[in-house]
Design a protein around this motif. Structure first.
Motif, PDB file in Angstrom:
ATOM      1  N   ARG A   8     -47.157  67.736 -24.438  1.00  0.00           N
ATOM      2  CA  ARG A   8     -47.894  66.789 -25.279  1.00  0.00           C
ATOM      3  C   ARG A   8     -49.388  66.904 -25.046  1.00  0.00           C
ATOM      4  O   ARG A   8     -49.848  66.819 -23.911  1.00  0.00           O
ATOM      5  N   ASN A   9     -50.106  67.071 -26.158  1.00  0.00           N
ATOM      6  CA  ASN A   9     -51.568  67.088 -26.159  1.00  0.00           C
ATOM      7  C   ASN A   9     -52.146  67.936 -25.013  1.00  0.00           C
ATOM      8  O   ASN A   9     -53.051  67.512 -24.316  1.00  0.00           O
ATOM      9  N   LEU A  10     -51.596  69.110 -24.852  1.00  0.00           N
ATOM     10  CA  LEU A  10     -52.060  69.999 -23.773  1.00  0.00           C
ATOM     11  C   LEU A  10     -53.398  70.628 -24.160  1.00  0.00           C
ATOM     12  O   LEU A  10     -53.530  71.233 -25.225  1.00  0.00           O
ATOM     13  N   ARG A  11     -54.374  70.429 -23.288  1.00  0.00           N
ATOM     14  CA  ARG A  11     -55.712  70.971 -23.532  1.00  0.00           C
ATOM     15  C   ARG A  11     -56.154  71.776 -22.325  1.00  0.00           C
ATOM     16  O   ARG A  11     -55.947  71.347 -21.190  1.00  0.00           O
ATOM     17  N   VAL A  12     -56.775  72.935 -22.595  1.00  0.00           N
ATOM     18  CA  VAL A  12     -57.289  73.771 -21.515  1.00  0.00           C
ATOM     19  C   VAL A  12     -58.718  74.151 -21.859  1.00  0.00           C
ATOM     20  O   VAL A  12     -59.024  74.517 -22.994  1.00  0.00           O
ATOM     21  N   ARG A  13     -59.580  74.053 -20.866  1.00  0.00           N
ATOM     22  CA  ARG A  13     -60.983  74.366 -21.064  1.00  0.00           C
ATOM     23  C   ARG A  13     -61.416  75.363 -19.984  1.00  0.00           C
ATOM     24  O   ARG A  13     -61.127  75.176 -18.807  1.00  0.00           O
ATOM     25  N   PHE A  14     -62.050  76.466 -20.413  1.00  0.00           N
ATOM     26  CA  PHE A  14     -62.622  77.432 -19.466  1.00  0.00           C
ATOM     27  C   PHE A  14     -64.133  77.416 -19.642  1.00  0.00           C
ATOM     28  O   PHE A  14     -64.609  77.685 -20.745  1.00  0.00           O
ATOM     29  N   ASP A  15     -64.887  77.177 -18.608  1.00  0.00           N
ATOM     30  CA  ASP A  15     -66.356  77.233 -18.690  1.00  0.00           C
ATOM     31  C   ASP A  15     -66.898  76.550 -19.935  1.00  0.00           C
ATOM     32  O   ASP A  15     -67.755  77.082 -20.629  1.00  0.00           O
ATOM     33  N   GLY A  16     -66.378  75.400 -20.267  1.00  0.00           N
ATOM     34  CA  GLY A  16     -66.909  74.677 -21.420  1.00  0.00           C
ATOM     35  C   GLY A  16     -66.308  75.080 -22.751  1.00  0.00           C
ATOM     36  O   GLY A  16     -66.495  74.406 -23.754  1.00  0.00           O
ATOM     37  N   ASN A  17     -65.564  76.228 -22.790  1.00  0.00           N
ATOM     38  CA  ASN A  17     -64.924  76.625 -24.045  1.00  0.00           C
ATOM     39  C   ASN A  17     -63.474  76.170 -24.047  1.00  0.00           C
ATOM     40  O   ASN A  17     -62.741  76.415 -23.092  1.00  0.00           O
TER      41      ASN A  17
END
Lengths: 315, 326
Positions: A8-17
């Motif tokens: 559910r609502n999985l979000r991944v952020r790398f270095d701001g992206n």
């Protein structure tokens, strides 16, 4: 069907992206579900994030439940039990996933020791049984081979044997046949289908090849720009694609039968992470976009029974 | 029509050494291959890793010398490598690879790389070359402002367009494309495939299109050759070969392509891996994996024989298989 994994609502952020922008996805026990999409759409990252396999610089939010237990932020001891145990993963390039300086049999017995506490003769016998099961001829001798002594197809069979060592409830196969020749791909797909039927494990097949997914899976999710943008039963998706991106993907793929037609290419390319559209990620390439598409990200909504699409104009 | 390029019984043998002091075992990478391609036509070559399809392409371009057989370009034998005549011929034929980044010089701008062939072959004045650059970039669908960028600043699709612009710079009559779209995503692949067919229609270029992707080959080829362990096992009109392949290997290969919806050919799953080219099985090289092999197949090597529909098949059972398929 009973749920096994629920994302559910999985979000991944790398270095701001942002690599994942809110993935919602379920896998039921024993089902074969496909994830398709082009490079960088997030289909591999989804499962690497779910299993805690991303590098430390990745910021992950959302929820990944396995049988009612949260995996995100779970202690390493619990994840070690899940990874390779309840959920196993195989990758595109078996030669680089295997340890080149260890005999293949030892790599399988190691998995047996870790996940099933087997040792010595029992582990060796079980490794041999697994080699037979995945169709490695002359298993008793091949167990002593090193990865470089085996072909790409044989190494992928070793990977599958290793994945099966933990008796997983879910196998994530990430482009398992992309590096293999066509006739070897047919052998491996055949093997995965047979193993799934025999063991009752669920299968998530990640692929850029729509044909592979169509043949192997009963349900398919299509990803674009870090989200699931369409999800349906396999036959529905191919017969009545709802999202313009899915329609574009199907039209861009040459057929093996019927009259030869000019391919309908999708204009432009995938948006760069630093230059992401404010609304629908596909809007800049879409032929049916409206002002609403730039204003807000369309939610994944039901357009027919068991068929969801994230497009304002679908349904 | 007279073929632009013709290969007659061409063979290329490598020596594979086993161990540090071992003697070489001859490996026939390409074995008695005859092919031809006419202006404005595309010949597809399909087969799996190690079947010799890339070597066949390099032989066609004269980048390698055949150990036996002959390659003719415009009806004349190819010039010896390194000579001035050979260099002049190079401008007439170009090669496009799978990996555009590997095929480009990372330190040079796109403009420098596209113009390089013109400089090497001394074509045009500086002003004419700049004009030519603009035309080439437009032909392959690259924005003019990308000319001053370096390869790593372009996407995979843009890079492949730049490689094509460079290949087209000398206005070649023959283009050999070795897996030109295999590294690209489906939506970008379609853009490049369409561009190739458009360029061919506009300029009458002859193409040899080498790929493991049968659906793409079916779409853009007029004729197709299926290779197995260095030999052509089936060759004919592309649509006919893909609709009803005759050779058991060609059948297995075509039936292995995953499709959505009902399939026309029942899937044939072959047992085992392709044999090591250095240990070519006696008789028909495919017999150890062939479900239809007879005693004769183990000892007698089948010739490539023309069938009633003009297709060529190298199988002892080709006649009965063709009748059964029809």
């Amino acid at each position: 069907m009973a749920g096994l994994v629920s994302i559910r609502n999985l979000r991944v952020r790398f270095d701001g992206n942002e690599a994942l922008r809110g993935v919602d996805f379920d896998v039921a026990r024993g089902e074969a579900v496909g994830l398709v999409g082009e490079s960088g759409c997030g289909k591999s990252v989804t499962w690497l994030a779910a299993l805690g396999l991303l590098p430390g610089k990745a910021t992950i939010t959302g929820s990944v439940m396995l049988d009612g237990h949260e995996l995100l932020g779970a202690p390493a001891s619990q994840l070690d039990h899940v990874r390779g145990g309840r959920i196993a993963m195989i990758f595109q390039d078996p030669a680089s996933a295997l340890n080149p300086v260890h005999r293949v049999g030892r790599q399988v017995t190691e998995a047996l020791r870790l996940h099933r506490g087997m040792d010595g003769a029992a582990a060796r016998a079980e490794a041999r049984r697994l080699f037979d099961l995945v169709g490695i001829p002359d298993a008793g001798r091949r167990i002593e081979a090193y990865p470089h002594e085996m072909s790409g197809g044989q190494n992928q069979r070793v990977m599958i044997a290793m994945a099966l060592a933990g008796q997983p409830e879910l196998l994530i196969a990430d482009e398992p046949t992309t590096a293999l020749d066509a006739t070897i791909q047919a052998q491996i797909l055949d093997l995965l289908r047979r193993l799934q039927a025999e063991t009752g494990m669920a299968l998530v097949l990640i692929s850029h090849d729509l044909g592979v997914v169509a043949e192997m899976c009963t349900r398919v999710g299509v990803m674009y720009g870090g989200r699931i943008i369409e999800e349906a039963a396999e036959a529905d998706l191919f017969a009545r694609p709802g999202h313009p991106y899915t329609q574009g993907l199907l039209a861009a793929r040459p057929d093996m039968a019927g009259p030869r037609r000019r391919l309908e290419a999708i204009n432009g390319g995938v948006p760069e992470p630093w230059n992401f559209p404010p609304g629908c990620a596909f809007a800049p390439r879409c032929t049916v976009m409206t002002a609403a598409c730039d204003a807000e990200v369309p939610a994944l909504h039901t357009i027919a029974t068991g068929h969801r699409a994230a497009c304002w104009r679908a349904g | 029509m007279t073929p632009l390029l013709e290969m007659q019984g061409v063979s290329r043998v490598y020596r594979a050494r086993r161990g540090l002091f071992g003697t070489g075992t001859p490996v026939r990478a390409v074995d008695h291959v005859s092919l031809q391609v006419a202006p404005g036509r595309t010949l597809g070559i399909v087969g799996e890793s190690g079947c010799g399809k890339s070597t066949a392409g390099r032989l066609a371009l004269g980048l390698e010398r055949p150990d036996s057989g002959a390659v003719q370009f415009r009806g004349a034998p190819m010039a010896a490598p390194g000579t001035a005549a050979w260099r002049a011929e190079r401008a007439q034929m170009q090669l496009v690879f799978q990996d555009p980044l590997g095929a480009m010089d990372r330190r040079l701008t796109i403009a420098q790389q596209v113009l390089e062939p013109l400089e090497i072959h001394g074509i045009g004045t500086a002003a004419e070359r700049r004009e030519r650059l603009a035309t080439l970039l437009r032909d392959v669908g690259l924005r003019a402002d990308l000319a001053e960028r370096h390869p790593h600043q372009l996407s995979g699709g843009q890079r492949q367009r730049a490689v094509l612009a460079r290949a087209l710079a000398t206005d070649p009559a023959l283009l050999v494309c070795d897996e030109p779209v295999s590294a690209l995503d489906v939506s970008i692949q379609a853009q490049i495939v369409n561009m190739l067919t458009d360029l061919q229609a506009a300029r009458g270029i002859a193409m040899i299109f080498i790929s493991h992707d049968l659906a793409v080959v079916r779409l853009i080829s007029h004729e197709v050759a299926v290779m197995y362990l260095g030999r052509i096992v089936e060759q004919g009109e592309a649509e006919a070969v893909f609709a009803a392949p005759i050779h058991p290997y060609a059948r297995a290969l075509v039936s292995a392509v995953p499709v959505s919806g009902p399939r026309r050919l029942e899937r044939i799953v072959l047992s085992g891996d392709p044999p090591n080219p250095a240990q070519r099985p006696p008789g028909c090289a495919f017999h150890p994996r062939c479900a239809l092999a007879l005693a004769r197949c183990r000892t007698e090597d089948p010739d490539l024989v023309t069938q009633s529909d003009g297709r060529m098949v190298a199988c002892h059972r080709a006649g009965e298989l063709a009748r059964a398929a029809a």
